[in-house]
Design a protein around this motif. Structure first.
Motif, PDB file in Angstrom:
ATOM      1  N   ALA A  31       0.827  -1.215   0.000  1.00  0.00           N
ATOM      2  CA  ALA A  31       0.000   0.000   0.000  1.00  0.00           C
ATOM      3  C   ALA A  31       0.850   1.248   0.000  1.00  0.00           C
ATOM      4  O   ALA A  31       0.358   2.327   0.253  1.00  0.00           O
ATOM      5  N   THR A  32       2.139   1.112  -0.258  1.00  0.00           N
ATOM      6  CA  THR A  32       3.035   2.252  -0.144  1.00  0.00           C
ATOM      7  C   THR A  32       3.355   2.829  -1.505  1.00  0.00           C
ATOM      8  O   THR A  32       3.974   2.177  -2.336  1.00  0.00           O
ATOM      9  N   ILE A  33       2.893   4.035  -1.756  1.00  0.00           N
ATOM     10  CA  ILE A  33       3.318   4.810  -2.908  1.00  0.00           C
ATOM     11  C   ILE A  33       3.743   6.147  -2.342  1.00  0.00           C
ATOM     12  O   ILE A  33       2.946   7.048  -2.155  1.00  0.00           O
ATOM     13  N   THR A  34       5.027   6.244  -2.014  1.00  0.00           N
ATOM     14  CA  THR A  34       5.531   7.373  -1.249  1.00  0.00           C
ATOM     15  C   THR A  34       6.815   7.882  -1.876  1.00  0.00           C
ATOM     16  O   THR A  34       7.607   7.114  -2.412  1.00  0.00           O
ATOM     17  N   LEU A  37     -10.676   5.244   6.532  1.00  0.00           N
ATOM     18  CA  LEU A  37     -10.095   6.022   5.442  1.00  0.00           C
ATOM     19  C   LEU A  37      -8.573   5.962   5.423  1.00  0.00           C
ATOM     20  O   LEU A  37      -7.945   6.588   4.578  1.00  0.00           O
ATOM     21  N   ASN A  38      -7.980   5.197   6.339  1.00  0.00           N
ATOM     22  CA  ASN A  38      -6.525   5.150   6.459  1.00  0.00           C
ATOM     23  C   ASN A  38      -5.983   3.962   5.670  1.00  0.00           C
ATOM     24  O   ASN A  38      -6.174   2.798   6.039  1.00  0.00           O
ATOM     25  N   VAL A  39      -5.289   4.252   4.583  1.00  0.00           N
ATOM     26  CA  VAL A  39      -4.781   3.187   3.721  1.00  0.00           C
ATOM     27  C   VAL A  39      -3.697   2.374   4.415  1.00  0.00           C
ATOM     28  O   VAL A  39      -3.484   1.193   4.100  1.00  0.00           O
ATOM     29  N   THR A  40      -2.979   2.984   5.381  1.00  0.00           N
ATOM     30  CA  THR A  40      -1.929   2.253   6.087  1.00  0.00           C
ATOM     31  C   THR A  40      -2.502   1.255   7.092  1.00  0.00           C
ATOM     32  O   THR A  40      -1.761   0.433   7.622  1.00  0.00           O
ATOM     33  N   GLY A  41      -3.804   1.332   7.365  1.00  0.00           N
ATOM     34  CA  GLY A  41      -4.413   0.426   8.328  1.00  0.00           C
ATOM     35  C   GLY A  41      -5.072  -0.787   7.710  1.00  0.00           C
ATOM     36  O   GLY A  41      -5.742  -1.560   8.423  1.00  0.00           O
ATOM     37  N   LEU A  42      -4.913  -0.976   6.413  1.00  0.00           N
ATOM     38  CA  LEU A  42      -5.523  -2.132   5.760  1.00  0.00           C
ATOM     39  C   LEU A  42      -4.862  -3.423   6.226  1.00  0.00           C
ATOM     40  O   LEU A  42      -3.642  -3.507   6.344  1.00  0.00           O
ATOM     41  N   THR A  43      -5.684  -4.437   6.482  1.00  0.00           N
ATOM     42  CA  THR A  43      -5.155  -5.744   6.866  1.00  0.00           C
ATOM     43  C   THR A  43      -4.970  -6.660   5.662  1.00  0.00           C
ATOM     44  O   THR A  43      -4.184  -7.599   5.724  1.00  0.00           O
ATOM     45  N   LYS A  44      -5.711  -6.385   4.576  1.00  0.00           N
ATOM     46  CA  LYS A  44      -5.573  -7.150   3.343  1.00  0.00           C
ATOM     47  C   LYS A  44      -5.498  -6.172   2.180  1.00  0.00           C
ATOM     48  O   LYS A  44      -6.172  -5.149   2.181  1.00  0.00           O
ATOM     49  N   PHE A  45      -4.671  -6.509   1.214  1.00  0.00           N
ATOM     50  CA  PHE A  45      -4.498  -5.653   0.051  1.00  0.00           C
ATOM     51  C   PHE A  45      -4.989  -6.409  -1.177  1.00  0.00           C
ATOM     52  O   PHE A  45      -4.335  -7.335  -1.649  1.00  0.00           O
ATOM     53  N   ARG A  46      -6.148  -5.996  -1.660  1.00  0.00           N
ATOM     54  CA  ARG A  46      -6.741  -6.648  -2.826  1.00  0.00           C
ATOM     55  C   ARG A  46      -7.188  -5.577  -3.800  1.00  0.00           C
ATOM     56  O   ARG A  46      -7.843  -4.609  -3.429  1.00  0.00           O
ATOM     57  N   ALA A  95     -11.829  -1.855   0.387  1.00  0.00           N
ATOM     58  CA  ALA A  95     -11.984  -1.181   1.674  1.00  0.00           C
ATOM     59  C   ALA A  95     -11.955  -2.184   2.820  1.00  0.00           C
ATOM     60  O   ALA A  95     -12.332  -3.358   2.668  1.00  0.00           O
ATOM     61  N   GLU A  96     -11.521  -1.696   3.977  1.00  0.00           N
ATOM     62  CA  GLU A  96     -11.369  -2.552   5.146  1.00  0.00           C
ATOM     63  C   GLU A  96     -12.696  -3.118   5.626  1.00  0.00           C
ATOM     64  O   GLU A  96     -12.737  -4.202   6.223  1.00  0.00           O
ATOM     65  N   ASP A  97     -13.802  -2.433   5.369  1.00  0.00           N
ATOM     66  CA  ASP A  97     -15.113  -2.920   5.808  1.00  0.00           C
ATOM     67  C   ASP A  97     -15.425  -4.304   5.262  1.00  0.00           C
ATOM     68  O   ASP A  97     -16.108  -5.097   5.914  1.00  0.00           O
ATOM     69  N   TYR A  98     -14.943  -4.594   4.063  1.00  0.00           N
ATOM     70  CA  TYR A  98     -15.251  -5.885   3.444  1.00  0.00           C
ATOM     71  C   TYR A  98     -14.413  -7.011   4.036  1.00  0.00           C
ATOM     72  O   TYR A  98     -14.650  -8.181   3.750  1.00  0.00           O
ATOM     73  N   ASP A 158      -4.811   4.151  -3.192  1.00  0.00           N
ATOM     74  CA  ASP A 158      -3.573   3.440  -2.859  1.00  0.00           C
ATOM     75  C   ASP A 158      -2.354   4.358  -2.771  1.00  0.00           C
ATOM     76  O   ASP A 158      -1.278   4.040  -3.267  1.00  0.00           O
ATOM     77  N   ILE A 159      -2.496   5.520  -2.145  1.00  0.00           N
ATOM     78  CA  ILE A 159      -1.386   6.462  -1.966  1.00  0.00           C
ATOM     79  C   ILE A 159      -1.300   6.798  -0.483  1.00  0.00           C
ATOM     80  O   ILE A 159      -2.292   7.216   0.109  1.00  0.00           O
ATOM     81  N   ASP A 160      -0.128   6.599   0.114  1.00  0.00           N
ATOM     82  CA  ASP A 160       0.021   6.916   1.541  1.00  0.00           C
ATOM     83  C   ASP A 160       1.125   7.933   1.786  1.00  0.00           C
ATOM     84  O   ASP A 160       1.708   7.985   2.861  1.00  0.00           O
ATOM     85  N   ASP A 161       1.421   8.753   0.788  1.00  0.00           N
ATOM     86  CA  ASP A 161       2.372   9.839   0.964  1.00  0.00           C
ATOM     87  C   ASP A 161       1.773  10.855   1.943  1.00  0.00           C
ATOM     88  O   ASP A 161       0.654  11.330   1.726  1.00  0.00           O
TER      89      ASP A 161
END
Length: 246
Positions: free
Chosen positions: A29-32, A48-57, A71-74, A96-99
């Motif tokens: 999830a890192t595009i910095t 709304l925090n992309v750095t807090g995602l537990t799964k990246f799909r 989204a993390e809700d799913y 997918d931007i966490d800059d």
């Protein structure tokens, strides 16, 4: 009649993303940019925090989803409804931007995407049902017997016209949602292009620095000499104006 014929704006609305190479690798999830290394990450709501995602799909870019993680809700909510209607298409709303320089803006865009996708799936569902009704009405009109009463023909024509009018209105709404999503993705393209340029310049700087260190030993007087940024043929601009310590 095909759905593509309803509107020229309904296809080809998503243009190619600038994010290529390492910026498109999935599973991260890192595009910095390295320029954001010393900037503190702002606090954001968890959803709304992309750095807090537990799964990246992420869906393939061929689907038009260029910048959205699922989204993390799913991953956290076990209700069947969001998994049935959103997980396969509409749930990819986390930019997918966490800059740190852009993460607040991206969080607002993610929030907007959530709302757009929520309304979009309702419009899409209604559009599909209306299109099926149009096909049924057209089939009934086309298969009327030759000795059918004029009143019945007029009734069938009225039904076809009504379905067509409703479908065109829904198509306009679909195009409006696609345009809003495209504007968000265009902004993401611009941000990623800026980050990619910064990363490329940083890679170039490190490469040139490495080559210089390989050519010149660390105890050489070169490293203690003053570096003049002005051209040899440039007119003087005052004493010491163009000299800096390297």
């Amino acid at each position: 009649m095909s759905p593509q014929a309803l509107s020229p704006q309904s296809t080809g609305t998503m243009k190619k993303s600038f994010s290529s190479g390492t910026l498109q690798k999935s599973g991260q999830a890192t595009i910095t940019s390295p320029m954001a290394a010393d900037i503190e990450m702002p606090k954001l709501p968890k959803y709304l925090n992309v750095t807090g995602l537990t799964k990246f799909r992420k869906l393939p870019s061929s689907t038009g989803n260029l910048h959205g993680w699922l989204a993390e809700d799913y991953s956290q909510i076990n209700w069947p409804l969001p998994k049935m209607f959103g997980k396969e298409k509409y749930g990819y709303s986390m930019i997918d931007i966490d800059d740190p320089r852009y993460i607040k803006e991206c969080a607002l865009m993610s929030q907007k995407l959530i709302r757009l996708h929520y309304d979009q799936q309702i419009i899409d569902y209604t559009w599909r049902n209306t299109y099926k009704a149009l096909l049924t009405a057209e089939h009934r009109q086309a298969t009327l017997p030759n000795n059918c009463a004029q009143k019945t023909r007029d009734l069938m024509k009225k039904e076809v016209d009504s379905c067509m009018k409703q479908l065109l209105e829904l198509q306009q709404q679909k195009d409006m949602y696609e345009q809003q999503i495209k504007e968000i993705y265009d902004r993401c393209d611009a941000i990623k292009a800026t980050i990619k340029k910064e990363n490329d310049l940083e890679d170039l700087r490190l490469t040139m620095e490495k080559q210089t260190k390989e050519k010149i030993s660390s105890d050489s007087p070169f490293w203690k000499a003053k570096f003049n940024i002005r051209s040899v043929n440039a007119p003087p601009r005052g004493s010491g104006a163009g000299s800096i310590d390297y």
